[in-house]
Scaffold this motif. Sequence first.
Motif, PDB file in Angstrom:
ATOM      1  N   LEU A  77       0.810  -1.216   0.000  1.00  0.00           N
ATOM      2  CA  LEU A  77       0.000   0.000   0.000  1.00  0.00           C
ATOM      3  C   LEU A  77       0.849   1.275   0.000  1.00  0.00           C
ATOM      4  CD1 LEU A  77      -2.763   1.317   0.092  1.00  0.00           C
ATOM      5  CD2 LEU A  77      -2.787   0.995   2.567  1.00  0.00           C
ATOM      6  N   PRO A  78       1.915   1.393   0.818  1.00  0.00           N
ATOM      7  CA  PRO A  78       2.705   2.634   0.801  1.00  0.00           C
ATOM      8  C   PRO A  78       3.286   2.960  -0.576  1.00  0.00           C
ATOM      9  CG  PRO A  78       3.222   1.341   2.748  1.00  0.00           C
ATOM     10  CD  PRO A  78       2.375   0.464   1.879  1.00  0.00           C
ATOM     11  N   THR A  79       3.768   1.935  -1.282  1.00  0.00           N
ATOM     12  CA  THR A  79       4.319   2.171  -2.620  1.00  0.00           C
ATOM     13  C   THR A  79       3.239   2.641  -3.581  1.00  0.00           C
ATOM     14  OG1 THR A  79       6.060   0.519  -2.292  1.00  0.00           O
ATOM     15  CG2 THR A  79       5.523   1.110  -4.559  1.00  0.00           C
ATOM     16  N   ALA A  80       2.048   2.067  -3.478  1.00  0.00           N
ATOM     17  CA  ALA A  80       0.946   2.499  -4.333  1.00  0.00           C
ATOM     18  C   ALA A  80       0.597   3.956  -4.080  1.00  0.00           C
ATOM     19  CB  ALA A  80      -0.272   1.607  -4.100  1.00  0.00           C
ATOM     20  N   ARG A  81       0.580   4.363  -2.834  1.00  0.00           N
ATOM     21  CA  ARG A  81       0.310   5.767  -2.502  1.00  0.00           C
ATOM     22  C   ARG A  81       1.377   6.685  -3.119  1.00  0.00           C
ATOM     23  NH1 ARG A  81      -2.439   7.378   2.542  1.00  0.00           N
ATOM     24  NH2 ARG A  81      -3.819   5.726   3.273  1.00  0.00           N
ATOM     25  N   GLU A  82       2.632   6.266  -3.002  1.00  0.00           N
ATOM     26  CA  GLU A  82       3.717   7.090  -3.541  1.00  0.00           C
ATOM     27  C   GLU A  82       3.604   7.229  -5.057  1.00  0.00           C
ATOM     28  OE1 GLU A  82       7.310   5.282  -2.286  1.00  0.00           O
ATOM     29  OE2 GLU A  82       7.039   5.760  -0.144  1.00  0.00           O
ATOM     30  N   ARG A  83       3.272   6.147  -5.728  1.00  0.00           N
ATOM     31  CA  ARG A  83       3.155   6.194  -7.198  1.00  0.00           C
ATOM     32  C   ARG A  83       1.995   7.079  -7.628  1.00  0.00           C
ATOM     33  NH1 ARG A  83       2.904   0.085  -9.041  1.00  0.00           N
ATOM     34  NH2 ARG A  83       2.720   1.086 -11.108  1.00  0.00           N
ATOM     35  N   ILE A  84       0.892   7.003  -6.916  1.00  0.00           N
ATOM     36  CA  ILE A  84      -0.255   7.850  -7.255  1.00  0.00           C
ATOM     37  C   ILE A  84       0.076   9.316  -7.005  1.00  0.00           C
ATOM     38  CG2 ILE A  84      -2.635   8.407  -6.632  1.00  0.00           C
ATOM     39  CD1 ILE A  84      -3.024   5.427  -5.996  1.00  0.00           C
ATOM     40  N   THR A  85       0.723   9.590  -5.881  1.00  0.00           N
ATOM     41  CA  THR A  85       1.103  10.977  -5.570  1.00  0.00           C
ATOM     42  C   THR A  85       2.045  11.531  -6.631  1.00  0.00           C
ATOM     43  OG1 THR A  85       0.836  10.590  -3.195  1.00  0.00           O
ATOM     44  CG2 THR A  85       2.178  12.469  -3.864  1.00  0.00           C
ATOM     45  N   ALA A  86       3.037  10.749  -7.016  1.00  0.00           N
ATOM     46  CA  ALA A  86       3.982  11.197  -8.043  1.00  0.00           C
ATOM     47  C   ALA A  86       3.278  11.454  -9.368  1.00  0.00           C
ATOM     48  CB  ALA A  86       5.083  10.158  -8.215  1.00  0.00           C
ATOM     49  N   ALA A  87       2.328  10.599  -9.722  1.00  0.00           N
ATOM     50  CA  ALA A  87       1.597  10.784 -10.976  1.00  0.00           C
ATOM     51  C   ALA A  87       0.736  12.052 -10.931  1.00  0.00           C
ATOM     52  CB  ALA A  87       0.733   9.559 -11.266  1.00  0.00           C
ATOM     53  N   CYS A  88       0.144  12.339  -9.778  1.00  0.00           N
ATOM     54  CA  CYS A  88      -0.657  13.560  -9.643  1.00  0.00           C
ATOM     55  C   CYS A  88       0.227  14.801  -9.798  1.00  0.00           C
ATOM     56  CB  CYS A  88      -1.364  13.584  -8.287  1.00  0.00           C
ATOM     57  SG  CYS A  88      -2.746  12.425  -8.137  1.00  0.00           S
ATOM     58  N   LEU A  89       1.364  14.822  -9.124  1.00  0.00           N
ATOM     59  CA  LEU A  89       2.266  15.962  -9.220  1.00  0.00           C
ATOM     60  C   LEU A  89       2.792  16.132 -10.640  1.00  0.00           C
ATOM     61  CD1 LEU A  89       4.285  15.484  -5.896  1.00  0.00           C
ATOM     62  CD2 LEU A  89       2.366  17.050  -6.326  1.00  0.00           C
ATOM     63  N   ALA A  90       3.074  15.014 -11.313  1.00  0.00           N
ATOM     64  CA  ALA A  90       3.581  15.087 -12.682  1.00  0.00           C
ATOM     65  C   ALA A  90       2.551  15.658 -13.643  1.00  0.00           C
ATOM     66  CB  ALA A  90       4.011  13.696 -13.151  1.00  0.00           C
ATOM     67  N   ASN A  91       1.264  15.516 -13.311  1.00  0.00           N
ATOM     68  CA  ASN A  91       0.199  16.050 -14.166  1.00  0.00           C
ATOM     69  C   ASN A  91      -0.266  17.434 -13.722  1.00  0.00           C
ATOM     70  OD1 ASN A  91      -0.954  13.976 -16.292  1.00  0.00           O
ATOM     71  ND2 ASN A  91      -0.362  12.767 -14.494  1.00  0.00           N
ATOM     72  N   GLY A  92       0.465  18.065 -12.814  1.00  0.00           N
ATOM     73  CA  GLY A  92       0.141  19.426 -12.402  1.00  0.00           C
ATOM     74  C   GLY A  92      -0.965  19.519 -11.372  1.00  0.00           C
ATOM     75  N   TRP A  93      -1.255  18.426 -10.669  1.00  0.00           N
ATOM     76  CA  TRP A  93      -2.267  18.424  -9.616  1.00  0.00           C
ATOM     77  C   TRP A  93      -1.575  18.446  -8.252  1.00  0.00           C
ATOM     78  CZ3 TRP A  93      -7.751  16.422  -9.976  1.00  0.00           C
ATOM     79  CH2 TRP A  93      -8.264  16.588 -11.264  1.00  0.00           C
ATOM     80  N   ALA A  94      -2.340  18.779  -7.241  1.00  0.00           N
ATOM     81  CA  ALA A  94      -1.825  18.747  -5.875  1.00  0.00           C
ATOM     82  C   ALA A  94      -1.728  17.300  -5.396  1.00  0.00           C
ATOM     83  CB  ALA A  94      -2.733  19.554  -4.952  1.00  0.00           C
ATOM     84  N   GLU A  95      -1.099  17.112  -4.237  1.00  0.00           N
ATOM     85  CA  GLU A  95      -1.034  15.777  -3.659  1.00  0.00           C
ATOM     86  C   GLU A  95      -2.454  15.282  -3.363  1.00  0.00           C
ATOM     87  OE1 GLU A  95       1.490  15.337  -0.347  1.00  0.00           O
ATOM     88  OE2 GLU A  95       3.289  16.079  -1.371  1.00  0.00           O
ATOM     89  N   PRO A  96      -2.751  14.027  -3.674  1.00  0.00           N
ATOM     90  CA  PRO A  96      -4.112  13.522  -3.475  1.00  0.00           C
ATOM     91  C   PRO A  96      -4.435  13.303  -2.000  1.00  0.00           C
ATOM     92  CG  PRO A  96      -2.673  11.750  -4.165  1.00  0.00           C
ATOM     93  CD  PRO A  96      -1.848  13.008  -4.225  1.00  0.00           C
ATOM     94  N   VAL A  97      -5.728  13.166  -1.733  1.00  0.00           N
ATOM     95  CA  VAL A  97      -6.206  12.806  -0.401  1.00  0.00           C
ATOM     96  C   VAL A  97      -6.626  11.336  -0.454  1.00  0.00           C
ATOM     97  CG1 VAL A  97      -7.815  13.329   1.456  1.00  0.00           C
ATOM     98  CG2 VAL A  97      -7.045  15.149  -0.079  1.00  0.00           C
ATOM     99  N   PHE A  98      -6.142  10.527   0.476  1.00  0.00           N
ATOM    100  CA  PHE A  98      -6.417   9.096   0.466  1.00  0.00           C
ATOM    101  C   PHE A  98      -7.447   8.737   1.539  1.00  0.00           C
ATOM    102  CE2 PHE A  98      -2.109   9.362  -1.301  1.00  0.00           C
ATOM    103  CZ  PHE A  98      -2.280   8.641  -2.477  1.00  0.00           C
TER     104      PHE A  98
END
Length: 367
Positions: free
Chosen positions: A73-94
């Motif tokens: 789960l921690p790695t999945a959160r990190e990958r999603i956060t990185a993808a959001c930042l790369a697309n110009g979005w803020a860090e997601p809320v989980f």
Amino acid sequence: MLKDYLPWIIAGLVVLALVIGGLVLTRVVPEVAATRRRRPRPPRDHFRTGEDDVPAPLKRAGVVINPTKLADLPTARERITAACLANGWAEPVFYETTVEDPGHGQAAQAVRDGVDIVCTLGGDGTVRNVAGALVGTETALGILPAGTGNLLARNLDLPVALEAAVGVALTGRNRRIDVGELVIGAAPMDDAPDESGDPETHYFLVMSGVGMDAQIMAGTNENLKAKVGWPAYMLSGVKHLVSPEFRISVKVDDELEFRRRARMVVIGNCGRLLGGLVLMPNARVDDGQLDTVIASPRGVVGWVPVATRVATRQRKGHPTLDHKACKEIRVRTDRPVPVQIDGDVIGEASEVSATVRPGCLTVRVSQ
């Protein structure tokens, strides 16, 4: 004698003054105008107030996670956060699902928190529960597949890879799709005892069904499914090929009610299954109707023509496999039988009624 010429002298002085003044004006006025024309224009920021300098806030995604579907789960959160930042979005809320609340409450909380999109990281069951909180709203649903079947994602041609799925959820286009509404529990046929309890209402996005398909879902080994994936369903299906028949009474829209024996009844919002199989070739998620398949083969051999028609995507052609397209359908059975909704077995019932709710859910799909 000077008095005689005084008026003329004064007049001459006035004329001379006017001439001199005119000459001065002809030189000064153009210079002043030129000076005004040459004055530099103030910069654009000179007219702006301090409020205009505040940058627009970044968009934020809410991600509802089913932790049982993830090994890390921690790695999945990190990958999603990185993808959001790369697309110009803020860090997601989980938000994590629980046994008591498999997604509906978390999605509703995400909407209250003001997120711009609600994403699911889980299987079709998680998608269904989250979608239940978004039906009838303008908040879009993003699907990050992490289950075994991921049937809605497959029917919408969405990517399965996590980063690609996040990219579609954040930058894709909105698509309005239908949702099926299933009411479970009512009086059975022939005045048999009602063991289904009070009526319950559920939403389904893929398929719901009674009989053999629910038995297959219930009989699938979870450990085997985690190891080999969707083929685990096939093994369970082989075990239930000779499942007991039951008598059904079916009412489709305004048509006359009919009766027959069956082994399963599947009501679908879309028609694609696992392994490239298509149970309902004409089913579309946005056609404003539901598609129903009634299977009533005799014994193991009777499944051969049924399987052939599923493999060849024929809609008609065999009496043991009926297709119905409708906006509303009611199925009553002579005894309580298992019921599944988008792959989740929710118990037994002797009556189910399904109605389509056209275009009531917004889903983010590929451009």
